[in-house]
Design an enzyme around this catalytic site. Sequence first.
Site, mmCIF file in Angstrom:
data_model
loop_
_atom_site.group_PDB
_atom_site.id
_atom_site.type_symbol
_atom_site.label_atom_id
_atom_site.label_comp_id
_atom_site.label_asym_id
_atom_site.label_seq_id
_atom_site.Cartn_x
_atom_site.Cartn_y
_atom_site.Cartn_z
ATOM 1 N N HIS A 265 45.885 46.387 29.951
ATOM 2 C CA HIS A 265 45.930 45.393 28.865
ATOM 3 C C HIS A 265 47.403 45.202 28.506
ATOM 4 O O HIS A 265 48.199 44.780 29.349
ATOM 5 C CB HIS A 265 45.054 45.929 27.731
ATOM 6 C CG HIS A 265 44.714 44.960 26.642
ATOM 7 N ND1 HIS A 265 45.011 43.626 26.687
ATOM 8 C CD2 HIS A 265 44.062 45.149 25.450
ATOM 9 C CE1 HIS A 265 44.573 43.041 25.574
ATOM 10 N NE2 HIS A 265 43.996 43.943 24.808
ATOM 11 N N HIS A 304 43.466 38.289 35.713
ATOM 12 C CA HIS A 304 42.961 38.195 34.345
ATOM 13 C C HIS A 304 41.456 38.065 34.388
ATOM 14 O O HIS A 304 40.915 37.417 35.288
ATOM 15 C CB HIS A 304 43.568 36.972 33.629
ATOM 16 C CG HIS A 304 43.463 37.064 32.153
ATOM 17 N ND1 HIS A 304 42.332 36.675 31.472
ATOM 18 C CD2 HIS A 304 44.331 37.529 31.223
ATOM 19 C CE1 HIS A 304 42.525 36.891 30.186
ATOM 20 N NE2 HIS A 304 43.722 37.403 29.998
ATOM 21 N N ASP A 358 51.774 38.832 30.834
ATOM 22 C CA ASP A 358 52.661 39.993 30.878
ATOM 23 C C ASP A 358 53.728 39.896 31.971
ATOM 24 O O ASP A 358 54.672 40.681 31.975
ATOM 25 C CB ASP A 358 51.843 41.275 31.112
ATOM 26 C CG ASP A 358 51.124 41.720 29.852
ATOM 27 O OD1 ASP A 358 51.637 41.429 28.760
ATOM 28 O OD2 ASP A 358 50.058 42.333 29.959
HETATM 29 N N1 CMC Z 1 46.835 43.233 41.779
HETATM 30 C C1 CMC Z 1 46.090 43.294 42.906
HETATM 31 N N2 CMC Z 1 44.794 42.959 42.962
HETATM 32 C C2 CMC Z 1 44.218 42.544 41.841
HETATM 33 C C3 CMC Z 1 44.921 42.460 40.626
HETATM 34 C C4 CMC Z 1 46.290 42.811 40.619
HETATM 35 N N3 CMC Z 1 47.023 42.744 39.518
HETATM 36 N N4 CMC Z 1 44.097 42.027 39.652
HETATM 37 C C5 CMC Z 1 42.907 41.866 40.237
HETATM 38 N N5 CMC Z 1 42.971 42.177 41.563
HETATM 39 C C6 CMC Z 1 41.879 42.100 42.527
HETATM 40 C C7 CMC Z 1 41.009 43.345 42.421
HETATM 41 O O1 CMC Z 1 41.433 44.343 43.301
HETATM 42 C C8 CMC Z 1 39.650 42.794 42.761
HETATM 43 O O2 CMC Z 1 39.554 42.680 44.161
HETATM 44 P P1 CMC Z 1 38.156 42.982 44.931
HETATM 45 O O3 CMC Z 1 37.236 41.907 44.449
HETATM 46 O O4 CMC Z 1 38.549 42.860 46.365
HETATM 47 O O5 CMC Z 1 37.739 44.340 44.507
HETATM 48 C C9 CMC Z 1 39.656 41.384 42.184
HETATM 49 O O6 CMC Z 1 41.032 41.012 42.143
HETATM 50 C C10 CMC Z 1 39.072 41.298 40.789
HETATM 51 O O7 CMC Z 1 39.711 42.283 39.991
HETATM 52 P P2 CMC Z 1 39.002 43.048 38.786
HETATM 53 O O8 CMC Z 1 39.755 44.297 38.473
HETATM 54 O O9 CMC Z 1 37.561 43.209 39.062
HETATM 55 O O10 CMC Z 1 39.181 42.021 37.630
HETATM 56 P P3 CMC Z 1 39.001 42.350 36.099
HETATM 57 O O11 CMC Z 1 38.640 41.094 35.452
HETATM 58 O O12 CMC Z 1 38.114 43.521 35.902
HETATM 59 O O13 CMC Z 1 40.468 42.834 35.660
HETATM 60 C C11 CMC Z 1 42.688 42.860 35.006
HETATM 61 C C12 CMC Z 1 41.404 42.045 35.080
HETATM 62 C C13 CMC Z 1 43.695 42.157 34.123
HETATM 63 C C14 CMC Z 1 42.394 44.234 34.395
HETATM 64 C C15 CMC Z 1 43.239 43.038 36.451
HETATM 65 O O14 CMC Z 1 43.541 41.768 36.988
HETATM 66 C C16 CMC Z 1 44.461 43.946 36.509
HETATM 67 O O15 CMC Z 1 44.297 45.171 36.608
HETATM 68 N N6 CMC Z 1 45.719 43.371 36.442
HETATM 69 C C17 CMC Z 1 46.917 44.185 36.443
HETATM 70 C C18 CMC Z 1 47.202 44.649 35.033
HETATM 71 C C19 CMC Z 1 47.677 43.510 34.147
HETATM 72 O O16 CMC Z 1 48.523 42.714 34.518
HETATM 73 N N7 CMC Z 1 47.133 43.477 32.916
HETATM 74 C C20 CMC Z 1 47.479 42.465 31.927
HETATM 75 C C21 CMC Z 1 46.305 41.549 31.669
HETATM 76 S S1 CMC Z 1 46.709 40.055 30.790
HETATM 77 C C22 CMC Z 1 47.292 40.508 29.261
HETATM 78 C C23 CMC Z 1 46.475 41.494 28.529
HETATM 79 O O17 CMC Z 1 45.251 41.440 28.513
HETATM 80 O O18 CMC Z 1 47.076 42.347 27.926
#
Ligand code: CMC
Length: 422
Positions: A265, A304, A358
Amino acid sequence: MEKVTSGFVFLTVKCKTQNLKYGYSIPPQNSHWEMISMGVLKEEGPIPYSKGLEGIIAALSAISAIDGMKGKLVYRGIPIEMLAKYSTYEETAYLLLYGELPTKNDLDDFSAQMRELRYLPPKVEECLKELPPNPHPMDVLKVAVAHAALYDPDRLRCCREGVMRKVLRIIAQIPTMIAYYHRTRIGEDVVPPDPDLNHAANFLYMLHGKKPDEEEARIFDVALILHAEHGLNASTFAAMVTASTLSDINSAIVSAIGALKGPLHGGANERVLKMLDEIGSPDKAEEYVLNALKEKRRVMGFGHRVYKTYDPRARILKQYAEYLSDKYNDRRYIEIGKKIEEVMIRELGKKGIFPNVDFYSGIVYHFLGIPRDLFTPVFAMARSVGWAAHVCEYTANNRIFRPRAYYIGPEYVEYVPIEKRR
Ligand code: CMC
């Protein structure tokens, strides 16, 4: 468990005792809904399960709306781009809390109140000076917000006016808490708030001990506007869950700060700069990203839960990151960032992975002289108004949050006395 992607699905499932039919509405683009099948009482009807509550509507809200497919964000109907261009943090805070843009008089009163409420109770100041070495600044913020509740003159007031004063007080005090903590840890005198400066400029002043340049104060003001609100993200939801028990606003904000601290987050912004440093130069960015993806590591600042396209806040922050990189004649971070973006979109754009808020905010904060470990507290400072707006909106028509877990443990286990356990 069965994984489904979209559509409306009826699933007839077999469980130990009965056959049940469940209906699930699966929003498009959600690839992580999973069906559960057993143990739900028949008379309760279908109960959907969504890991991480993805796609679940948990509240009705008129505060903000996100179109994750088009990359649009509005606060109370006003596009974020308009607010970034014309508004200030104070005006946006008023809009989020009260539902409409203020008149000139309303804004003057509101800003004057916010300025009056910036000061910390002396005991909170003392507490910020007596911390153990090297705490995480988000933990410091949690402690300070909890501590401030003890000295809040309105703490026993539950009327709307009392609650609103508590809300404004905590929004106004958080910047002072962060700045005082920072000044103390670097061995400098704290800088009291300056009532002539707005929220953004005053924070930079209290942090650095000198009045900020007007242009940079305005860039920071815009960054605060962009971070002020974002629907039912994890920290806002955490605040709402706490508030739904009819706890107090400071407790709700403490819950939110705890949730925002995590790297998935608000903690991502700090990690973005760490990554840029690790990469070192733009020509190494592609290899870094490809390795990260190969090793299934997350690239911070991308992806996201709601946006499946470019986050509109990242678009605005990228422009400021470019501008400040040129102003300071230091394009290392922005060039590495742009290369990472290019490779990530090429590799994962089709999956809906794009830069989020971010990714470029860290570069902006870096040039504004904000220490890296304060990036997430600064996010909290901005988001406090979104947390408060949702708490006020939800509790006005409150129902305690109480979802259920689906039990997947054994049906019966004999209790074994301790002396007989192996
Ligand atoms: N790098 C590489 N792969 C990614 C990333 C990333 N940053 N984000 C998502 N993916 C891939 C993930 O591996 C998955 O692939 P697969 O379907 O093959 O397993 C797919 O995309 C969907 O990801 P998810 O984790 O199921 O998506 P989610 O909605 O649960 O998570 C998230 C969203 C923000 C937690 C995630 O994108 C992430 O971990 N991002 C990196 C951390 C980040 O930048 N966080 C800030 C979020 S925005 C501001 C805030 O909320 O504070």
